[in-house]
Write a protein that holds these residues in place. Structure first.
Motif: not given
Length: 202
Positions: A152-174
Motif C-alpha cells: 500500500k505504501a509503494l502504490g500499485q504503479e511502483r510495484v515492479d519485478d524487482t519488488v516482487i523478487a525481493m519479497l519473494s526471496k523472503q517468503l518460504d513455501d509455508a
C-alpha cells in the motif's frame, strides 16, 4: 537483589542484542518493585540502556565504530505493544524498511494499532501509533500485515519485478501458504500482487 539482577540479565542476554523490553516483560517472575530496581541497577552498570520512560534495550554494538547503535525501532514498537497490550502493524515507511524495500530509516515511523493514538520521540525518530480499524491490524500473521502495508505504501504503479523478487526471496513455501489464506480480504491489486510474490507456492 543480586540474584534478581542476575536472573533478569540472563533473560535479557538470552534474547540477544537489539531486544527492547519493559518491566511488564518480567512481571510473571518478579514483583514490579523488584524488576524496576533490577533494571535501574543494570542501567547504571551500563549493561542495558533506558531509551524511554519504562522502555529499555540491550543495545547492539558496532565493532567498527566502537559504539552502541541506535535502538531497533521495530523492537521498541513491539515493547510498547506488549506493555500496553496493543495489537500493532508496521505501516508505510516502517513496513518498507523492515522488508528491505527501503534502506532509509525515516524520521517518523508509523504503526497501526488497536490502542489509542500515541507518539514517542526516541533518539532521532518519532514512533507513532495510530488508532486504526481492526481489519487493518487484524491479520493473523505478522508477515501478512507487513506485506500488505508495504505494498500500500509503494502504490500499485511502483510495484515492479524487482519488488516482487525481493519479497519473494523472503517468503518460504509455508509462509506463502499462510499469507495467501490470511490476506484474501486485502484490496484487489494488493492480493493479486501477493499471488505474484508467492508464484503458485501457496
Amino acid at each position: 537483589m543480586q540474584s534478581i539482577n542476575k536472573k533478569a540479565i540472563s533473560r535479557i542476554y538470552g534474547r540477544g542484542r537489539g531486544w527492547a523490553f519493559s518491566p511488564n516483560d518480567f512481571v510473571e517472575d518478579f514483583s514490579r518493585d523488584q524488576i524496576e530496581n533490577a533494571l535501574s541497577g543494570l542501567c547504571r552498570e551500563g549493561k542495558i540502556r533506558r531509551i524511554y520512560r519504562g522502555i529499555y534495550d540491550y543495545p547492539k554494538f558496532s565493532e567498527l565504530l566502537q559504539q552502541e547503535l541506535s535502538p531497533d525501532f521495530d523492537q521498541v514498537a513491539q515493547a510498547f505493544a506488549r506493555k500496553f497490550n496493543w495489537r500493532i502493524q508496521p505501516s508505510g515507511d516502517a513496513a518498507l524498511n523492515l522488508l528491505g524495500l527501503s534502506t532509509q530509516v525515516p524520521g517518523r515511523l508509523v504503526y497501526l494499532s488497536d490502542g489509542p493514538n500515541r507518539q514517542y520521540d526516541i533518539g532521532n525518530y518519532t514512533l507513532e501509533f495510530k488508532k486504526s480499524a481492526l481489519k487493518d491490524v487484524g491479520f493473523k500473521y505478522r508477515a501478512s500485515g507487513l506485506i500488505v502495508q508495504a505494498l500500500k505504501a509503494l502504490g500499485q504503479e511502483r510495484v515492479d519485478d524487482t519488488v516482487i523478487a525481493m519479497l519473494s526471496k523472503q517468503l518460504d513455501d509455508a509462509v506463502c501458504k499462510r499469507v495467501l489464506k490470511d490476506t484474501v480480504t486485502a484490496t484487489g491489486w494488493v492480493y493479486e500482487t501477493i499471488k505474484r510474490v508467492c508464484g503458485g507456492r501457496g
